[in-house]
Design an enzyme around this catalytic site. Sequence first.
Site, short mmCIF file in Angstrom:
data_model
loop_
_atom_site.label_atom_id
_atom_site.label_comp_id
_atom_site.label_asym_id
_atom_site.label_seq_id
_atom_site.Cartn_x
_atom_site.Cartn_y
_atom_site.Cartn_z
N ALA A 1 15.39 63.89 -1.66
CA ALA A 1 16.64 64.05 -2.40
C ALA A 1 17.48 62.78 -2.35
O ALA A 1 18.05 62.34 -3.36
CB ALA A 1 17.43 65.23 -1.84
N TYR A 2 17.57 62.18 -1.17
CA TYR A 2 18.36 60.95 -1.02
C TYR A 2 17.74 59.81 -1.82
O TYR A 2 18.45 59.10 -2.56
CB TYR A 2 18.43 60.58 0.47
CG TYR A 2 19.22 59.32 0.75
CD1 TYR A 2 20.60 59.30 0.61
CD2 TYR A 2 18.58 58.15 1.17
CE1 TYR A 2 21.33 58.16 0.88
CE2 TYR A 2 19.30 57.00 1.44
CZ TYR A 2 20.67 57.01 1.29
OH TYR A 2 21.38 55.86 1.56
N ALA A 3 16.43 59.64 -1.71
CA ALA A 3 15.77 58.56 -2.44
C ALA A 3 15.90 58.75 -3.95
O ALA A 3 16.08 57.79 -4.70
CB ALA A 3 14.30 58.46 -2.04
#
Length: 244
Positions: free
Chosen positions: A152-154
């Site tokens: 999700a962060y990437a």
Amino acid sequence: MSTPTRVALVMGGSGGIGRTVVERLAADGMAVGVHYAGNRDAADEAVKAIEAAGGRAITVTGDVADERETAAVFDAMEAVFGGIDVVVNAAGILALSPLATFDLDVLDRMHRTNIRGAFVVAQQAARRARAGGAIIGFSTSQTRMGFPGYSAYAASKAAVETMTFVLAREMRGRDVTVNAVAPGPTATAMFLEGKDRATIDRLMAQPPLERLGTPADIADVVSFLAGPARWINGQVIYANGGIA
């Protein structure tokens, strides 16, 4: 004739890598706006340190994902310093979990800051940065490294990379560069939280330089893009010691 002082706004400048970026740009001779979302004391401390060293700085606050609040941040900078040359967006949220079990409410909150917030800040920067200026976003080397838990962060930071590539072309004729910095594992409190010694040692061994990055390593790259790097444009600079 003296050279006019360049002005930099650092979103998320009260802590972590953003705080080190603030200090570095001030040391480079720029007047600096230290943006914070919740930690006013840390932002005030940064301003006091810069002023004690002979520099100029103010604090500004607002939700990066709120276009009205972000516009007010830029208004405040222009009211005090007369304009803005460099905009650095170091504001972001990191939440980790396997994709299969990721909390979608957390996903929405993170992407509101990391994607919408990046877009809103870049939008104001594109409208207001003076000729000779620079717009600098933050991605992550996890877009290449692919550590489990970072999906999700990437993904949110991959959006920043796309914005960077496109906005650089949309700024044709303005003499404003648009780039992003993608740190690798960096020894900040946020990164080290929850990691045991064995995990940290394993991460340190991965880059050919055999250490974690430091906030100063990342600030060096920002300083370069904010100042002399006029022929680097539309790029993502992976600052990770060769790990990816």
